[in-house]
Design an enzyme around this catalytic site. Structure first.
Site, PDB file in Angstrom:
ATOM      1  N   GLU A 297      -7.720   3.111  25.661  1.00 16.46           N
ATOM      2  CA  GLU A 297      -8.235   3.297  24.302  1.00 16.46           C
ATOM      3  C   GLU A 297      -7.147   3.124  23.245  1.00 16.46           C
ATOM      4  OE1 GLU A 297      -8.915   5.352  26.814  1.00 16.46           O
ATOM      5  OE2 GLU A 297     -11.076   5.730  26.921  1.00 16.46           O
TER       6      GLU A 297
ATOM      7  N   PHE B  23     -18.009  19.389  29.082  1.00 17.66           N
ATOM      8  CA  PHE B  23     -17.235  18.317  29.714  1.00 17.66           C
ATOM      9  C   PHE B  23     -16.908  17.229  28.689  1.00 17.66           C
ATOM     10  CE2 PHE B  23     -17.247  14.195  32.041  1.00 17.66           C
ATOM     11  CZ  PHE B  23     -16.060  14.379  32.733  1.00 17.66           C
ATOM     12  N   GLN B  24     -15.664  16.859  28.628  1.00 24.22           N
ATOM     13  CA  GLN B  24     -15.129  15.843  27.714  1.00 24.22           C
ATOM     14  C   GLN B  24     -15.396  16.184  26.240  1.00 24.22           C
ATOM     15  OE1 GLN B  24     -16.282  11.887  29.157  1.00 24.22           O
ATOM     16  NE2 GLN B  24     -14.396  11.826  30.380  1.00 24.22           N
TER      17      GLN B  24
ATOM     18  N   LYS C  44     -23.943  12.541  21.093  1.00 22.51           N
ATOM     19  CA  LYS C  44     -24.745  11.629  21.910  1.00 22.51           C
ATOM     20  C   LYS C  44     -26.223  11.668  21.520  1.00 22.51           C
ATOM     21  CE  LYS C  44     -25.447  10.469  26.787  1.00 22.51           C
ATOM     22  NZ  LYS C  44     -25.085  10.839  28.172  1.00 22.51           N
TER      23      LYS C  44
ATOM     24  N   MET D 154      17.610   0.506  20.785  1.00 23.21           N
ATOM     25  CA  MET D 154      17.848   1.099  19.475  1.00 23.21           C
ATOM     26  C   MET D 154      18.338   2.545  19.610  1.00 23.21           C
ATOM     27  SD  MET D 154      17.974   0.414  16.326  1.00 23.21           S
ATOM     28  CE  MET D 154      16.926  -0.874  15.651  1.00 23.21           C
TER      29      MET D 154
END
Lengths: 93, 566
Positions: B48, B110-111, B160, B467
């Site tokens: 993602e 969940f999630q 949802k 760097m």
């Protein structure tokens, strides 16, 4: 806060009107914190579809910078800043 | 239509043809709607974070809205670096995430994560949709908000059940177009005419305002010597004789000297970032300032300005151009002085004549700049290679240079290049990266292969975090700490595992052929370039120091270095 402490951060009263929506107050407080100010007191009142918010803030950075950042928030309708009278009196003493 | 179909309907009406995403539980209704939709190309990245960074690259390269999609919980949290990157660099982006069903919010489902709460500081605005009826209106508002004024990412978190709820299409009314008024220029114009040593200082705001043409017309009419920020590289085009290059920490001596000596800074779309200004007290100490920006909060933020002009850059620069066309500035002596500095204080990198000599980063980038076509898009990562590109590659347009400026996010370059390639299907798009940055989103080699993108990947491999190593060498008594990457994988074999052909070079005489080979190849190809571990980016200003205190290459210590292990 010690009123005789010359090094104390300046104090301001900030009034804000913003739309009532999810996380509105959190959004306001997040900007206040990240821009370098501490909330000494806060009052929130729902008025129609808006919140009327009164904050007492302390911070050593220019308050105009905070004001312009708050005015950028999409849901903020108005921001007004003033120094409290007590603080002004203390400075002029 | 249900909520998910309303989202796709909004994409169609706003001509959004490409989105970057990754499916999961709570966003499944939207993915189900995508099955029947042939008008939106969904690009499946492999993480993602890469979806958000690809949307960023798409937006920067095209000037259009970038869109990324993910599910709730880990899908949303993985987006955060990419969205923060877009926020810091003011990139127009729409972020859509699924959320657990409305009734489950706050139950530790969940999630479930509090996406709205955790992203407040990295978005221009955000919504948690709690009523399906509002979704069509929120989509319209969010897309407009992301692209208006100073652009930025707008995030819509959608439970949802809202995605599945049937909603009637609202009646749409056309909002009247906002007319921006050009502010009064008289005071600024008088200051500009009065100045003996005026300097143009431009940043990423020029292309964000789609004001490239107006800027070039102004630069031509004023013939002001100019410096640019990292994000402003390309503003003046590659052939402007008054362009002194990038200022700041790794800026040219010419640019920093001109800033130090100028008596007026004409600031266009730049925010006086600390990497550009160095210690503020020492920045342009003798200059008055005119600051032009779309965002009022940037004016007077770090330095009080003498004249502030807030508004549309096209209108303001156009008005200045008309005035200066009628009466040019009389600053020939100052221009001549800046030309001298440009000749003696530009970025220097000798092309190594010894064919068997090891490759240096600057020499490689200069060759790349000579060989690639003018319209090539270069997507950098973050580190030494990023600065070598900024110093030594000659860009003709700011949208050809994709770089993570404000956030400095390693891992940006590869997914950003993917986004840029989708925005410019036939253009040459090159990801110039380092071995550290490449490994942060290397999984996207699979995305390149899946879509057979003709991307060119160039890894400047010094087997360390260069760097960080450089700053440890210069500012931490050469105490190297956790920068060693000499156990990198075999990048050539790694690319081949993704069915991407690759090539390794390590000698100066191999540079040209290596670059020409990957550019000529009809498909994706990786060029692995071995460079010295000890090479540094010069010049450099110590963080927090004044730009006047630029450091050229110091004597190296010869004592053996040991990696310190905590």
């Amino acid at each position: 806060m010690n009123p005789t402490n010359e090094n104390a951060a300046p104090s301001y009263t900030l009034n804000c009107r913003m739309a009532q929506e999810a996380a509105a107050i959190e959004r306001l407080c997040q900007v206040v914190r990240i821009r370098g100010f501490r909330i000494a007191s806060m009052a929130v009142e729902a008025a129609g579809d808006h919140f009327e918010i009164a904050l007492t803030l302390e911070g050593s950075r220019p308050v105009a910078m905070l004001q312009s950042q708050l005015e950028k928030l999409h849901t903020v309708a108005e921001v007004a800043v003033k120094q409290p009278a007590a603080k002004l009196a203390r400075h002029s003493a | 239509m249900n909520g998910a179909q309303h989202i796709l309907d909004a994409f169609h009406r706003h001509h959004i043809g490409t989105v970057f995403g990754y499916p999961g539980g709570c966003i499944m209704p939207l993915y189900d709607a995508l099955v029947d939709d042939v008008g939106v190309e969904h690009v499946l990245c492999r993480h993602e974070q890469a979806c958000a960074l690809a949307a960023d690259g798409y937006a920067r390269a095209s000037g259009k809205l970038g869109v990324c999609i993910a599910t709730s919980g880990p899908g949303a949290t993985n987006l955060i670096t990419g969205v923060a990157n877009a926020h810091r660099d003011s990139i127009p982006m729409l972020v859509i995430t699924g959320q657990v069903a409305s009734g489950m919010i706050g139950t530790d489902a969940f999630q479930e994560t509090d996406v709205l709460g955790m992203t407040l500081g990295i978005v221009k605005h955000s919504y948690l949709v709690d009523d399906a009826v509002q979704l069509p209106e929120i989509m319209e508002e969010a897309m407009a908000l992301a692209q208006s004024g100073r652009p930025g990412p707008v995030w819509i978190d959608i439970p949802k059940d809202i995605l599945l709820t049937e909603v009637e299409s609202p009646t749409r009314t056309q909002s009247p177009a906002h007319q921006s008024q050009t502010p009064d220029l008289s005071e600024a114009l008088a200051m500009l005419r009065d100045a003996k040593r005026p300097l143009l200082y431009s940043g990423g705001g020029v292309s964000l305002a789609n004001a490239e043409d107006s800027f070039r017309a102004f630069a031509s009419a004023s013939a002001l010597p100019g410096v640019v920020t990292l994000k402003g590289i390309g503003n003046a085009g590659k052939h402007n004789p008054n362009d002194l290059g990038m200022l700041g920490m790794h800026g040219s001596r010419a640019a920093n000297r001109a800033v130090d000596e100028c008596d007026l800074l004409f600031i266009v779309g730049a925010r006086l970032d600390d990497r550009a200004t160095g210690k503020l007290d020492g920045f342009a100490p003798n200059a008055r300032t005119i600051h032009i920006d779309a965002d009022a909060s940037e004016i007077n933020k770090l330095r009080a300005t003498d004249v502030a002009l807030r508004g549309d850059l096209n209108g303001i620069l156009g008005a200045f151009t008309r005035e200066l066309d009628a009466q040019p500035l009389a600053i020939d002596d100052w221009r001549a002085q800046c030309q001298t500095w440009r000749t003696t204080g530009g970025f220097q990198a000798a092309d190594n004549e010894e064919p068997l000599a090891p490759i240096t980063g600057p020499a490689f980038i200069r060759q790349l700049s000579r060989i690639t076509p003018d319209n090539a898009v270069i997507a950098c990562d973050v580190g030494q290679h990023q600065m070598w590109v900024a110093q030594h590659y000659h860009f003709d347009h700011p949208r050809h240079h994709l770089t993570s400026g404000g956030l400095g996010a390693m891992g940006y370059g590869l997914p950003a290049a993917i986004g840029a390639q989708f925005a410019n299907r036939k253009s040459t798009v090159i990801n110039v990266t380092g071995d550290g940055s490449f490994m942060m989103n290397a999984q996207e080699l699979a995305t390149i292969r899946r879509y057979n993108l003709p991307l060119k990947l160039i890894i400047l491999d010094n087997q360390c975090l260069g760097m960080v190593r450089q700053q440890q060498e210069l500012f931490y008594n050469n105490r190297e700490s956790h920068i060693n990457l000499d156990d990198n994988p075999d990048f050539v074999a790694m690319a081949r595992a993704f069915d991407i052909p690759s090539l390794h070079i390590e000698r100066t005489d191999q540079i040209r052929r290596g670059i020409e080979t990957i550019l000529a190849y009809d498909g994706p190809m990786l060029l692995h370039v071995a460079i010295s571990r000890e090479e540094n980016v010069w010049p450099i200003v110590k963080p927090g120091a004044s730009n006047k205190e630029m450091i050229d290459e110091p004597k190296r210590t010869t004592t053996a270095k040991k990696e310190q292990v905590a």
